[in-house]
Motif scaffolding. Structure first.
Motif, PDB file in Angstrom:
ATOM      1  N   ASN A 277       0.829  -1.202   0.000  1.00 18.25           N
ATOM      2  CA  ASN A 277       0.000   0.000   0.000  1.00 18.25           C
ATOM      3  C   ASN A 277       0.865   1.253   0.000  1.00 18.25           C
ATOM      4  O   ASN A 277       0.553   2.229  -0.699  1.00 18.25           O
ATOM      5  N   THR A 278       1.920   1.227   0.818  1.00 17.18           N
ATOM      6  CA  THR A 278       2.765   2.403   0.963  1.00 17.18           C
ATOM      7  C   THR A 278       4.234   2.012   0.929  1.00 17.18           C
ATOM      8  O   THR A 278       4.631   0.997   1.505  1.00 17.18           O
ATOM      9  N   LEU A 279       5.031   2.834   0.261  1.00 17.74           N
ATOM     10  CA  LEU A 279       6.484   2.723   0.315  1.00 17.74           C
ATOM     11  C   LEU A 279       6.986   3.718   1.352  1.00 17.74           C
ATOM     12  O   LEU A 279       6.533   4.865   1.400  1.00 17.74           O
ATOM     13  N   SER A 280       7.888   3.278   2.193  1.00 10.13           N
ATOM     14  CA  SER A 280       8.474   4.165   3.195  1.00 10.13           C
ATOM     15  C   SER A 280       9.898   3.719   3.467  1.00 10.13           C
ATOM     16  O   SER A 280      10.317   2.636   3.057  1.00 10.13           O
ATOM     17  N   THR A 281      10.651   4.553   4.165  1.00 12.54           N
ATOM     18  CA  THR A 281      12.098   4.344   4.276  1.00 12.54           C
ATOM     19  C   THR A 281      12.552   3.699   5.575  1.00 12.54           C
ATOM     20  O   THR A 281      13.563   3.015   5.596  1.00 12.54           O
ATOM     21  N   ASP A 282      11.862   3.977   6.689  1.00 15.26           N
ATOM     22  CA  ASP A 282      12.426   3.722   8.022  1.00 15.26           C
ATOM     23  C   ASP A 282      13.792   4.406   8.110  1.00 15.26           C
ATOM     24  O   ASP A 282      14.769   3.852   8.617  1.00 15.26           O
ATOM     25  N   ALA A 314       1.608   6.704  -6.393  1.00 17.69           N
ATOM     26  CA  ALA A 314       0.426   6.597  -5.527  1.00 17.69           C
ATOM     27  C   ALA A 314       0.806   6.152  -4.124  1.00 17.69           C
ATOM     28  O   ALA A 314       0.237   6.623  -3.130  1.00 17.69           O
ATOM     29  N   SER A 315       1.785   5.267  -4.029  1.00 19.88           N
ATOM     30  CA  SER A 315       2.148   4.689  -2.727  1.00 19.88           C
ATOM     31  C   SER A 315       2.770   5.707  -1.786  1.00 19.88           C
ATOM     32  O   SER A 315       2.802   5.488  -0.571  1.00 19.88           O
ATOM     33  N   VAL A 316       3.273   6.811  -2.321  1.00 24.09           N
ATOM     34  CA  VAL A 316       3.907   7.833  -1.475  1.00 24.09           C
ATOM     35  C   VAL A 316       3.149   9.152  -1.527  1.00 24.09           C
ATOM     36  O   VAL A 316       3.635  10.168  -1.015  1.00 24.09           O
ATOM     37  N   THR A 317       1.958   9.125  -2.131  1.00 21.76           N
ATOM     38  CA  THR A 317       1.119  10.333  -2.166  1.00 21.76           C
ATOM     39  C   THR A 317      -0.289   9.978  -1.695  1.00 21.76           C
ATOM     40  O   THR A 317      -0.575  10.022  -0.509  1.00 21.76           O
ATOM     41  N   ALA A 318      -1.167   9.605  -2.607  1.00 21.22           N
ATOM     42  CA  ALA A 318      -2.569   9.349  -2.251  1.00 21.22           C
ATOM     43  C   ALA A 318      -2.718   8.233  -1.231  1.00 21.22           C
ATOM     44  O   ALA A 318      -3.473   8.351  -0.256  1.00 21.22           O
ATOM     45  N   ASN A 319      -2.001   7.120  -1.419  1.00 20.22           N
ATOM     46  CA  ASN A 319      -2.109   6.001  -0.479  1.00 20.22           C
ATOM     47  C   ASN A 319      -1.539   6.368   0.887  1.00 20.22           C
ATOM     48  O   ASN A 319      -2.088   5.982   1.924  1.00 20.22           O
TER      49      ASN A 319
END
Length: 387
Positions: A277-282, A314-319
């Motif tokens: 759903n989402t990309l993130s860094t930790d 989308a994974s780093v904005t709308a999602n």
């Protein structure tokens, strides 16, 4: 139209805004800190400042929903204005660096003065991750968690705090405290009607046991790790309980961190069209030998794994905005929304992305930052020339 109708105009870019199913060349104008217009052919004379971004991508301001920003309060944490805004990230989420006992320091010294917009999860452990400095798992002893105090902290900081964070990990809880910690976190989330973010990498218990405690809108982070109890079954297919968790509305977040992401697992997920759903860094200060990517590096890794560009955006904005209940204001370029944008270059070349297991993926392109717009204004200076 008056010459000062807009404060800033980004002209001629390729706009990708998944919140509006928009992918076309058009102009984006900002006024009074918000998006004022998005359409082709806006007259340059209508804006005080005009930036020609032709040849570049224009997206909503990027959002990193898992980072560690308790800068100088915990040695592993980074300065958000150094780690985020230069990469087009206008909004970050601190994923439990602090608990109720030291949250006010995070708010006073990081959240309030930073240019980056920062939200936070409060850790179930009273002092958050600071015990890791002494190499002590923060919930090996549950005496470090106080339910009532965590509830009070969340209730008193509703504008900034999203909910409770708990790490279900061999080092953090061990097996003995894994289920009790989940029970405590669930109690806090229910009492505050807030979210629960759960670390699921290196967990001593099966994922299905963790998902039993999670509800609609909760976030399972590090979902593409390569440790035991990951998302793949013995045949390399996505486990049924993972698919069911997503269907129930549990948000599956990457939380890359170098050590919590496995390229083989990521490739298996993307090849089965099971995108996170989402990309993130930790994002944090890693030990020697570990590569921790910024958000553009994580996004570029998933492009290399053949996740479609619009899905990556989308994974780093709308999602991401939906994951933290900020749809409509953040993660979008809709007229009237907060005026955050990222101007990016999809640069051609030869690139290599790695994970902690030394797996590699080769790529022919990489996203880089050209310009960041925060609250309708150019943030400082662009890191690369614009035309």
């Amino acid at each position: 139209m008056m010459a000062d109708a807009y404060d800033l105009l980004l002209k001629g870019g390729e706009v990708i805004d998944p919140s509006q199913d928009l992918h076309q060349h058009c102009d984006v104008a900002f006024r009074d800190g918000r998006v004022a217009a998005i359409e082709p052919g806006i007259a340059a004379s209508a804006s005080d400042e005009v930036i020609d971004v032709s040849g570049y991508l224009v997206t909503p301001g990027l959002m990193d929903i898992h980072g560690h920003f308790f800068h100088r309060g915990w040695p592993g944490a980074v300065d958000p204005d150094t780690a985020c805004l230069p990469s087009g990230v206008t909004t970050g989420v601190d994923a439990g660096s602090t608990g109720w006992g030291n949250y006010q320091a995070l708010k006073t010294y990081i959240l309030d003065p930073s240019d980056t917009r920062i939200y936070a999860f409060v850790h179930l452990a009273a002092t958050g991750l600071t015990s890791l400095t002494a190499r002590i798992g923060e919930l090996q002893n549950l005496a470090f968690a106080q339910i009532d105090q965590a509830i009070q902290c969340i209730d008193e900081n509703r504008g900034d705090v999203l909910g409770i964070k708990v790490r279900i990990d061999h080092r953090a809880t061990g097996e003995a405290n894994a289920l009790p910690a989940l029970e405590m976190a669930r109690e806090v989330a229910d009492a505050t009607r807030s979210k629960m973010m759960v670390h699921v990498s290196g967990t001593p218990i099966p994922l299905v046991r963790i998902f039993d405690f999670m509800q609609l809108g909760d976030i399972a982070t590090h979902i593409l790790n390569g440790h035991a109890h990951n998302i793949l079954d013995g045949n390399g297919r996505i486990r049924q309980e993972v698919r069911e968790a997503r269907e129930r509305g549990i948000i599956l977040d990457v939380g890359h961190a170098g050590v919590h992401f496995d390229l083989n697992v990521g490739h298996a997920a993307v090849s089965q069209s099971f995108w996170p759903n989402t990309l993130s860094t930790d994002i944090h200060n890693p030990p020697p030998g570990r590569v921790v990517y910024d958000l553009l590096g994580v996004m570029s890794t998933f492009l290399a794994l053949e996740m479609p560009l619009d899905a990556v955006i989308a994974s780093v904005t709308a999602n991401a905005a939906a994951a933290i209940d900020q749809s409509g204001d953040l993660g979008t370029l809709r007229v009237g929304s907060i005026g955050d944008a990222a101007v990016l270059d999809l640069r051609e070349g030869e690139y290599t992305f790695v994970d902690a297991a030394q797996n590699q993926v080769q790529a022919g392109q990489q996203l880089t930052s050209v310009l960041t717009v925060k609250d309708g204004k150019r943030w400082r200076q662009p890191v690369a020339p614009v035309r």
